[in-house]
Write a protein that holds these residues in place. Structure first.
Motif, PDB file in Angstrom:
ATOM      1  N   THR A   1      58.531  52.933   5.395  1.00 36.34           N
ATOM      2  CA  THR A   1      59.800  53.673   5.365  1.00 36.34           C
ATOM      3  C   THR A   1      60.838  52.834   6.080  1.00 36.34           C
ATOM      4  OG1 THR A   1      58.543  55.740   5.495  1.00 36.34           O
ATOM      5  CG2 THR A   1      60.912  55.872   5.872  1.00 36.34           C
ATOM      6  N   PRO A   2      61.501  51.925   5.374  1.00 33.83           N
ATOM      7  CA  PRO A   2      62.403  50.968   6.021  1.00 33.83           C
ATOM      8  C   PRO A   2      63.625  51.609   6.664  1.00 33.83           C
ATOM      9  CG  PRO A   2      62.638  50.881   3.640  1.00 33.83           C
ATOM     10  CD  PRO A   2      61.450  51.754   3.916  1.00 33.83           C
ATOM     11  N   PHE A   3      64.188  50.888   7.615  1.00 34.14           N
ATOM     12  CA  PHE A   3      65.431  51.334   8.237  1.00 34.14           C
ATOM     13  C   PHE A   3      66.534  51.349   7.175  1.00 34.14           C
ATOM     14  CE2 PHE A   3      63.168  49.128  11.733  1.00 34.14           C
ATOM     15  CZ  PHE A   3      63.105  50.169  12.660  1.00 34.14           C
ATOM     16  N   PRO A   4      67.281  52.434   7.055  1.00 36.40           N
ATOM     17  CA  PRO A   4      68.377  52.484   6.064  1.00 36.40           C
ATOM     18  C   PRO A   4      69.497  51.504   6.418  1.00 36.40           C
ATOM     19  CG  PRO A   4      67.767  54.685   6.853  1.00 36.40           C
ATOM     20  CD  PRO A   4      67.119  53.704   7.774  1.00 36.40           C
ATOM     21  N   GLU A   5      70.272  51.136   5.418  1.00 31.74           N
ATOM     22  CA  GLU A   5      71.436  50.272   5.674  1.00 31.74           C
ATOM     23  C   GLU A   5      72.370  50.959   6.656  1.00 31.74           C
ATOM     24  OE1 GLU A   5      73.437  48.720   2.273  1.00 31.74           O
ATOM     25  OE2 GLU A   5      71.579  48.354   1.166  1.00 31.74           O
TER      26      GLU A   5
ATOM     27  N   PHE B   1      65.242  38.663  21.153  1.00 31.80           N
ATOM     28  CA  PHE B   1      65.652  39.809  20.334  1.00 31.80           C
ATOM     29  C   PHE B   1      67.055  40.258  20.727  1.00 31.80           C
ATOM     30  CE2 PHE B   1      61.151  39.705  19.939  1.00 31.80           C
ATOM     31  CZ  PHE B   1      60.822  40.339  18.752  1.00 31.80           C
ATOM     32  N   TYR B   2      67.861  40.583  19.685  1.00 37.40           N
ATOM     33  CA  TYR B   2      69.233  41.008  19.912  1.00 37.40           C
ATOM     34  C   TYR B   2      69.567  42.223  19.036  1.00 37.40           C
ATOM     35  CZ  TYR B   2      69.530  36.264  21.793  1.00 37.40           C
ATOM     36  OH  TYR B   2      69.317  35.122  22.517  1.00 37.40           O
ATOM     37  N   PRO B   3      70.577  42.982  19.410  1.00 44.39           N
ATOM     38  CA  PRO B   3      71.001  44.111  18.572  1.00 44.39           C
ATOM     39  C   PRO B   3      71.546  43.615  17.233  1.00 44.39           C
ATOM     40  CG  PRO B   3      71.852  44.325  20.810  1.00 44.39           C
ATOM     41  CD  PRO B   3      71.329  42.929  20.682  1.00 44.39           C
ATOM     42  N   ALA B   4      71.255  44.345  16.174  1.00 46.66           N
ATOM     43  CA  ALA B   4      71.743  43.977  14.840  1.00 46.66           C
ATOM     44  C   ALA B   4      71.851  45.238  13.992  1.00 46.66           C
ATOM     45  CB  ALA B   4      70.798  42.981  14.181  1.00 46.66           C
ATOM     46  N   THR B   5      72.587  45.116  12.871  1.00 49.35           N
ATOM     47  CA  THR B   5      72.757  46.244  11.950  1.00 49.35           C
ATOM     48  C   THR B   5      72.160  45.876  10.602  1.00 49.35           C
ATOM     49  OG1 THR B   5      74.804  46.926  13.051  1.00 49.35           O
ATOM     50  CG2 THR B   5      74.425  47.764  10.828  1.00 49.35           C
ATOM     51  N   VAL B   6      71.385  46.786  10.028  1.00 45.83           N
ATOM     52  CA  VAL B   6      70.729  46.531   8.741  1.00 45.83           C
ATOM     53  C   VAL B   6      71.756  46.537   7.614  1.00 45.83           C
ATOM     54  CG1 VAL B   6      69.043  47.404   7.068  1.00 45.83           C
ATOM     55  CG2 VAL B   6      68.576  47.581   9.531  1.00 45.83           C
TER      56      VAL B   6
ATOM     57  N   LEU C   1      67.793  42.133   5.835  1.00 49.94           N
ATOM     58  CA  LEU C   1      69.063  41.426   5.946  1.00 49.94           C
ATOM     59  C   LEU C   1      69.800  42.093   7.102  1.00 49.94           C
ATOM     60  CD1 LEU C   1      70.078  41.141   2.172  1.00 49.94           C
ATOM     61  CD2 LEU C   1      69.062  39.386   3.627  1.00 49.94           C
ATOM     62  N   LEU C   2      70.144  41.290   8.117  1.00 47.91           N
ATOM     63  CA  LEU C   2      70.720  41.845   9.339  1.00 47.91           C
ATOM     64  C   LEU C   2      72.006  41.132   9.737  1.00 47.91           C
ATOM     65  CD1 LEU C   2      67.436  42.027  11.463  1.00 47.91           C
ATOM     66  CD2 LEU C   2      68.478  43.893  10.173  1.00 47.91           C
ATOM     67  N   GLN C   3      72.910  41.904  10.302  1.00 47.73           N
ATOM     68  CA  GLN C   3      74.130  41.347  10.886  1.00 47.73           C
ATOM     69  C   GLN C   3      74.031  41.537  12.397  1.00 47.73           C
ATOM     70  OE1 GLN C   3      77.134  43.584   8.643  1.00 47.73           O
ATOM     71  NE2 GLN C   3      77.599  41.730   7.473  1.00 47.73           N
ATOM     72  N   PHE C   4      73.881  40.421  13.106  1.00 46.11           N
ATOM     73  CA  PHE C   4      73.710  40.468  14.553  1.00 46.11           C
ATOM     74  C   PHE C   4      75.050  40.619  15.271  1.00 46.11           C
ATOM     75  CE2 PHE C   4      69.761  38.573  13.226  1.00 46.11           C
ATOM     76  CZ  PHE C   4      68.829  39.043  14.140  1.00 46.11           C
TER      77      PHE C   4
ATOM     78  N   ASP D   1      81.321  33.806  12.419  1.00 44.53           N
ATOM     79  CA  ASP D   1      81.673  32.475  11.923  1.00 44.53           C
ATOM     80  C   ASP D   1      83.020  32.579  11.225  1.00 44.53           C
ATOM     81  OD1 ASP D   1      81.759  29.913  11.049  1.00 44.53           O
ATOM     82  OD2 ASP D   1      80.152  30.099   9.565  1.00 44.53           O
ATOM     83  N   ASP D   2      84.080  32.130  11.921  1.00 39.91           N
ATOM     84  CA  ASP D   2      85.447  32.234  11.404  1.00 39.91           C
ATOM     85  C   ASP D   2      85.799  33.680  11.055  1.00 39.91           C
ATOM     86  OD1 ASP D   2      85.830  29.489  11.639  1.00 39.91           O
ATOM     87  OD2 ASP D   2      85.028  29.101   9.637  1.00 39.91           O
ATOM     88  N   GLY D   3      85.385  34.598  11.952  1.00 39.93           N
ATOM     89  CA  GLY D   3      85.713  36.000  11.759  1.00 39.93           C
ATOM     90  C   GLY D   3      84.788  36.723  10.802  1.00 39.93           C
ATOM     91  N   PHE D   4      83.807  36.012  10.250  1.00 36.45           N
ATOM     92  CA  PHE D   4      82.878  36.604   9.284  1.00 36.45           C
ATOM     93  C   PHE D   4      81.499  36.746   9.933  1.00 36.45           C
ATOM     94  CE2 PHE D   4      79.556  35.806   6.052  1.00 36.45           C
ATOM     95  CZ  PHE D   4      79.739  36.932   5.270  1.00 36.45           C
ATOM     96  N   THR D   5      80.858  37.911   9.753  1.00 34.19           N
ATOM     97  CA  THR D   5      79.507  38.136  10.290  1.00 34.19           C
ATOM     98  C   THR D   5      78.496  37.976   9.163  1.00 34.19           C
ATOM     99  OG1 THR D   5      80.339  39.705  11.929  1.00 34.19           O
ATOM    100  CG2 THR D   5      77.966  39.753  11.473  1.00 34.19           C
ATOM    101  N   PRO D   6      77.699  36.908   9.187  1.00 36.55           N
ATOM    102  CA  PRO D   6      76.740  36.673   8.096  1.00 36.55           C
ATOM    103  C   PRO D   6      75.560  37.642   8.150  1.00 36.55           C
ATOM    104  CG  PRO D   6      76.392  35.092   9.849  1.00 36.55           C
ATOM    105  CD  PRO D   6      77.626  35.865  10.230  1.00 36.55           C
ATOM    106  N   SER D   7      74.941  37.871   6.990  1.00 30.87           N
ATOM    107  CA  SER D   7      73.701  38.653   6.929  1.00 30.87           C
ATOM    108  C   SER D   7      72.546  37.661   6.954  1.00 30.87           C
ATOM    109  CB  SER D   7      73.643  39.483   5.638  1.00 30.87           C
ATOM    110  OG  SER D   7      74.560  40.550   5.679  1.00 30.87           O
ATOM    111  N   ARG D   8      71.714  37.784   7.959  1.00 33.11           N
ATOM    112  CA  ARG D   8      70.605  36.841   8.129  1.00 33.11           C
ATOM    113  C   ARG D   8      69.270  37.495   7.777  1.00 33.11           C
ATOM    114  NH1 ARG D   8      72.466  32.368  10.826  1.00 33.11           N
ATOM    115  NH2 ARG D   8      74.411  32.615  11.992  1.00 33.11           N
TER     116      ARG D   8
END
Length: 271
Positions: free
Chosen positions: A203-207, A221-226, A244-247, A252-259
């Motif tokens: 039961t994955p974490f929802p977006e 480990f750091y806080p991130a959003t799914v 896919l997480l945004q920490f 990066d130049d005002g953009f938060t990548p999904s890792r």
């Protein structure tokens, strides 16, 4: 005899009891395997499950026997750990204190993983965990011991090169068991059987959910959003393998990548 000799002899009895418990456990598990093998052979031969009352009763009794055997074995393990701790104290081995990590400090959550009172589930030795180090950082570690009297774990930091600082002792509230490797969960098995956090594979974490996750190419480990997830484990296609997480503070130049982060390294963020 010296107190240390007395402890050694008493401990020898405890380890013998544990050895007998382990053998008893192997016996009852083998009986269950034999029953299941018979059931599988019937299915292959007849194409149907012939679970009559007699076989059903045997299976139920077998499972109860396994449960009782494991509980007895767990009590024996706890007793042996107590003996080892007593011997350790007797020879004056110092307790391990918290260590400092050289990595940058990042605000991390104070989690409250649901835990039962004395006698319930204990993280097994060898398990990978997220451990809070100090007040504001979480790191990857491996459980190497547990003291049932103090409910404290001894863990090992794989990144620490100084052998004297490699291990530390932490309270139960400062440790989070990681989910199992989704590709190693056998088909038909509930991931929660492997770890309390294993349920998050099925039961994955929802977006949009805030989690605690290991940043790629690090052991911190750091806080991130799914922002998404990927399913398709080898043994069970319905289990999550990657998130896919945004920490936080990862810009990066005002953009938060999904890792991409393995589902094995993502746990609940609770404050």
């Amino acid at each position: 005899r010296t107190p240390l000799v007395h402890r050694s002899m008493d401990g020898s009895n405890e380890f013998k009891k544990l050895e007998r418990s382990v053998k008893d456990t192997e016996t009852v598990v083998q009986k269950y395997v034999q029953l299941m093998t018979k059931l599988e052979e019937d299915v292959k031969g007849k194409g149907v499950i012939n679970l009559d009352e007699s076989l059903y009763a045997k299976l139920v009794k077998s499972l109860k026997d396994i449960k009782n055997a494991f509980e007895k074995e767990e009590r024996g393990i706890d007793s042996c750990i107590g003996v080892v701790d007593a011997l350790r104290s007797a020879v004056g081995t110092p307790s391990m204190g918290p260590i400092k990590r050289k990595n940058k400090d990042v605000a991390s959550p104070v989690h409250k993983v649901k835990r039962s009172k004395k006698g319930d589930w204990v993280i097994p030795v060898g398990s990978a965990v997220a451990t809070r180090q100090g007040k504001q950082q979480w790191i990857l570690a491996t459980v190497v011991g547990f003291n049932p009297k103090t409910s404290r774990y001894e863990v090992e930091d794989p990144e620490e090169e100084d052998e004297a600082l490699k291990r530390l002792v932490v309270a139960s509230k400062d440790i989070i068991p990681l989910p199992p490797d989704p590709n190693k969960v056998k088909e038909g098995h509930d991931p929660a059987m492997y770890s309390p956090t294993g349920s998050y594979l099925a039961t994955p974490f929802p977006e949009g959910t805030k989690v605690l996750a290991m940043f790629p190419a690090t052991t911190a480990f750091y806080p991130a959003t799914v922002s998404g997830h990927v399913k398709g484990a080898k043994g069970n296609k319905n289990l999550v393998t990657m998130y896919l997480l945004q920490f936080e503070d990862d810009h990066d130049d005002g953009f938060t990548p999904s890792r991409k982060v393995s589902a094995q390294h993502v746990v609940p963020y609770q404050k």
